[in-house]
Scaffold this motif. Structure first.
Motif, short mmCIF file in Angstrom:
data_model
loop_
_atom_site.label_atom_id
_atom_site.label_comp_id
_atom_site.label_asym_id
_atom_site.label_seq_id
_atom_site.Cartn_x
_atom_site.Cartn_y
_atom_site.Cartn_z
N PRO A 418 0.80 -1.24 0.00
CA PRO A 418 0.00 0.00 0.00
C PRO A 418 0.83 1.28 0.00
O PRO A 418 0.29 2.35 -0.29
CB PRO A 418 -0.82 -0.13 1.30
N ASP A 419 2.13 1.20 0.31
CA ASP A 419 2.96 2.40 0.34
C ASP A 419 3.65 2.68 -0.99
O ASP A 419 4.40 3.67 -1.10
CB ASP A 419 4.01 2.29 1.45
N ASP A 420 3.44 1.83 -1.99
CA ASP A 420 4.02 2.06 -3.32
C ASP A 420 3.08 2.96 -4.11
O ASP A 420 1.89 2.67 -4.25
CB ASP A 420 4.22 0.74 -4.05
N VAL A 421 3.63 4.05 -4.64
CA VAL A 421 2.77 5.04 -5.32
C VAL A 421 3.43 5.56 -6.59
O VAL A 421 4.66 5.51 -6.76
CB VAL A 421 2.44 6.23 -4.39
N LEU A 422 2.59 6.09 -7.46
CA LEU A 422 3.02 6.88 -8.64
C LEU A 422 2.65 8.33 -8.36
O LEU A 422 1.49 8.63 -8.08
CB LEU A 422 2.33 6.37 -9.90
N VAL A 423 3.62 9.22 -8.40
CA VAL A 423 3.39 10.64 -8.15
C VAL A 423 3.50 11.41 -9.46
O VAL A 423 4.52 11.32 -10.16
CB VAL A 423 4.40 11.21 -7.13
N LEU A 424 2.45 12.15 -9.81
CA LEU A 424 2.45 13.05 -10.96
C LEU A 424 2.44 14.48 -10.43
O LEU A 424 1.64 14.81 -9.54
CB LEU A 424 1.23 12.85 -11.85
N GLY A 425 3.27 15.35 -10.98
CA GLY A 425 3.29 16.73 -10.52
C GLY A 425 3.66 17.70 -11.62
O GLY A 425 4.47 17.38 -12.49
N THR A 426 3.06 18.88 -11.60
CA THR A 426 3.46 19.94 -12.52
C THR A 426 4.78 20.54 -12.03
O THR A 426 5.24 20.24 -10.92
CB THR A 426 2.38 21.02 -12.62
N ASP A 427 5.37 21.41 -12.84
CA ASP A 427 6.71 21.90 -12.50
C ASP A 427 6.72 22.76 -11.24
O ASP A 427 7.78 22.97 -10.65
CB ASP A 427 7.32 22.65 -13.67
N GLY A 428 5.54 23.24 -10.81
CA GLY A 428 5.50 23.98 -9.55
C GLY A 428 5.96 23.15 -8.37
O GLY A 428 6.50 23.69 -7.40
N LEU A 429 5.78 21.83 -8.46
CA LEU A 429 6.29 20.92 -7.42
C LEU A 429 7.78 20.69 -7.58
O LEU A 429 8.57 20.87 -6.65
CB LEU A 429 5.54 19.59 -7.50
N TRP A 430 8.19 20.30 -8.79
CA TRP A 430 9.57 19.84 -9.00
C TRP A 430 10.58 20.98 -9.02
O TRP A 430 11.78 20.73 -8.82
CB TRP A 430 9.64 19.05 -10.32
N ASP A 431 10.15 22.22 -9.21
CA ASP A 431 11.09 23.34 -9.21
C ASP A 431 11.74 23.55 -7.85
O ASP A 431 12.86 24.07 -7.76
CB ASP A 431 10.38 24.63 -9.64
N VAL A 492 -0.83 18.00 -7.98
CA VAL A 492 -0.20 16.72 -7.67
C VAL A 492 -1.24 15.61 -7.61
O VAL A 492 -2.29 15.77 -6.96
CB VAL A 492 0.55 16.78 -6.33
N PHE A 493 -0.97 14.50 -8.29
CA PHE A 493 -1.71 13.25 -8.12
C PHE A 493 -0.80 12.26 -7.38
O PHE A 493 0.40 12.17 -7.68
CB PHE A 493 -2.08 12.62 -9.46
N VAL A 494 -1.37 11.51 -6.43
CA VAL A 494 -0.67 10.41 -5.77
C VAL A 494 -1.52 9.17 -5.98
O VAL A 494 -2.61 9.05 -5.43
CB VAL A 494 -0.44 10.68 -4.27
N ILE A 495 -1.01 8.22 -6.78
CA ILE A 495 -1.78 7.05 -7.21
C ILE A 495 -1.18 5.81 -6.56
O ILE A 495 -0.02 5.46 -6.82
CB ILE A 495 -1.73 6.91 -8.74
N PRO A 496 -1.94 5.10 -5.72
CA PRO A 496 -1.41 3.89 -5.10
C PRO A 496 -1.30 2.76 -6.12
O PRO A 496 -2.17 2.56 -6.96
CB PRO A 496 -2.45 3.55 -4.02
N LEU A 497 -0.22 2.01 -6.03
CA LEU A 497 0.03 0.90 -6.96
C LEU A 497 -0.37 -0.45 -6.40
O LEU A 497 -0.27 -1.46 -7.10
CB LEU A 497 1.52 0.87 -7.35
N GLY A 498 -0.84 -0.47 -5.16
CA GLY A 498 -1.16 -1.74 -4.53
C GLY A 498 -2.43 -2.40 -5.06
O GLY A 498 -2.70 -3.55 -4.76
N GLY A 499 -3.21 -1.68 -5.84
CA GLY A 499 -4.43 -2.25 -6.39
C GLY A 499 -5.54 -1.23 -6.42
O GLY A 499 -5.52 -0.23 -5.67
N PRO A 500 -6.54 -1.41 -7.28
CA PRO A 500 -7.63 -0.44 -7.41
C PRO A 500 -8.52 -0.41 -6.18
O PRO A 500 -8.83 -1.44 -5.59
CB PRO A 500 -8.39 -0.92 -8.65
#
Length: 504
Positions: A418-431, A492-500
């Motif tokens: 449950p702690d494995d995730v995919l993080v999507l972020g715009t450049d406002g995060l990564w800057d 920011v999106f935080v998507i868990p990879l452990g299952g839907p």
């Protein structure tokens, strides 16, 4: 020399946007099709430039607070467990005054791809794709996307409402092929909507492009094409069709500027992460950081841009040079030897300075300040069809690509927790926050919540946004270490990879 280019540089330093002028679109045509359906609605076109993602369900008062550049309140779905697939976490915050509205947009959908009806006789229900939704043949894909607009939010708004429909439409012809374990057919018959089983039964003709039996053996060699590459091609074509639609409708739908686009598609056990721009995605698995995208900027795509300028010098408008130099060349340095590099070089060499070398460089600046033609700092994305060098008729769009880089992650190859995730972020995060810092926040927040608590991923998204925004002090927004916080829009999106998880 070059007053227009100097004006563009001065405008860039002042933080102003580049001028643009538009032409009426040739025609208007909507994206998507009747064989695509999602969990959310798909309006005909973008609404007002200040609209926020529908899944946030903001009240008028919350919408007002979301647009406050001073308070910069973080926004998240009021009930993420019900609204977003897989218990996905999402958070956003508006910029500190950089633009009038939040120019980021987001979309999260579960889309049903229905097999395109074939004019041929229908096959028995036991063949081919699965039957879903009352007998319809097809499959679902899950979709998350972030769009970082610039010079206006119109392109980002339209892309957030249409790109998943274009992806769905491109996948409709692949429903049977992707669910058939045999290799994809190299050449489809005239009836491209026939399934793989039907294709194998059709007689071959000369028009089918198959080599005759007495052909030289080398003509029988075929390149192996995977199902995965078909999905990648569908996503790439969908981005191009989205860009074409923005071009057609930019005047009637008021679509100034453009946007970076980052999309994650979960389909048949795999994540496809498509990126066009400077937003980024990473997977955090058992503490390990796995990059799922890279930024596309004038520096990372220097050689592609230079090569285009070399092949088509007319695009440079007689005012730019495709060559790169460590600094601007002065007229008094004509005839001297100076360091340079061209489209073929990674290193540097010396050349004798000539008159053409005094032109403004195609790529100017470094890091986040690097610009194409002193105008734009990203080299891939959607829109920007009317973008020109300031006070000139030199179009920049030919140097910008709408095609994404697609990376694939196979969920079935690993046992995820449950702690494995995919993080999507715009450049406002990564800057202001690097990969390691993001991973640290993810692990810190997740360990403070029960593994079966679906709100934990929303809490991670909120914490990432809060820490990147910082706290408002006398000297502006500041991080915990007193460094300057992000004054940009952050999503920011935080998507868990452990299952839907459950969704409606």
């Amino acid at each position: 020399m070059l007053p227009r280019v100097r004006a563009a540089v001065a405008q860039l330093v002042a933080g102003l946007g580049a001028g643009a002028s538009g032409q009426p679109p040739a025609e208007r045509r909507g994206g998507g099709g009747s064989g695509c359906s999602g969990t959310g609605g798909s309006p005909e076109g973008p609404s007002s430039s200040c609209c926020r993602p529908a899944f946030l369900q903001l009240t008028p008062e919350e919408l007002r607070r979301a647009g406050d550049h001073t308070g910069r309140a973080v926004q998240s779905p009021r009930d993420g467990r019900r609204r977003l697939p897989w218990s996905t976490g999402y958070a956003e915050v508006i910029n500190a005054g950089k633009s009038q509205h939040n120019e980021d947009q987001a979309c999260c959908e579960v889309v049903f791809v229905e097999r395109r009806p074939s004019p041929r006789a229908r096959r028995p229900s036991g063949e081919g794709g699965r039957e879903l939704d009352g007998g319809r043949k097809g499959f679902y894909f899950h979709y998350w996307a972030l769009f970082d607009g610039h010079a206006g939010s119109g392109a980002a708004v339209m892309a957030s409402k249409k790109l998943h429909l274009h992806i769905c439409e491109q996948l409709r012809d692949l429903v049977d092929i992707l669910q058939d374990p045999s290799p994809p057919p190299i050449c489809l018959p005239h009836d491209v909507r026939a399934g793989p089983t039907e294709q194998s039964r059709l007689p071959l003709t000369e028009d089918d492009g198959e080599a005759p039996n007495d052909a030289v053996p080398r003509f029988h060699l075929e390149k192996a094409v995977s199902h995965e590459s078909l999905v990648i091609g569908a996503i790439e074509n969908a981005f191009k069709l989205m860009d074409d639609q923005i071009e057609r409708e930019r005047a009637s739908q008021h679509l100034p500027g453009g946007c970076c686009a980052l999309a994650a598609i979960y389909l048949l056990g795999k994540f496809y992460v498509a990126n066009a721009g400077d937003s980024r995605a990473i997977i955090i698995r058992n503490g390990e950081i796995i990059p799922m995208s890279r930024e596309f900027t004038p520096e990372t795509e220097r050689q592609r841009l230079q090569f285009l300028g070399f092949l088509r010098p007319e695009l440079l408008g007689k005012e730019f040079t495709h060559l790169e130099f460590p600094r601007r060349i002065q007229p008094k340095e004509l005839g001297k030897k100076m360091l340079y590099r061209d489209q073929n070089m990674n290193g540097w060499a010396y050349k004798k300075i000539q008159e053409d070398d005094l032109k403004f460089p195609l790529i100017y600046g470094e890091g986040k300040k690097a610009r194409v033609m002193a105008t734009i700092g990203v080299t891939r994305g959607l829109g920007d069809h009317d973008l020109k060098v300031f006070s000139s008729n030199i179009h920049i769009k030919p140097f910008l690509s709408c095609f994404p880089e697609v990376r694939v992650y196979d969920l079935t190859q690993y046992e995820h927790c449950p702690d494995d995730v995919l993080v999507l972020g715009t450049d406002g995060l990564w800057d202001v926050t690097n990969d390691k810092e993001v991973a640290g926040v993810v692990m810190e927040v997740l360990t403070s919540y029960e593994p079966n608590d679906p709100c934990r991923y929303t809490m991670v998204a909120q914490e990432l946004v809060v820490r990147s925004r910082g706290v408002l002090k006398e000297r502006g927004w500041r991080l915990a270490n007193d460094r300057l916080g992000s004054g940009d829009d952050i999503s920011v999106f935080v998507i868990p990879l452990g299952g839907p998880g459950s969704y409606t």
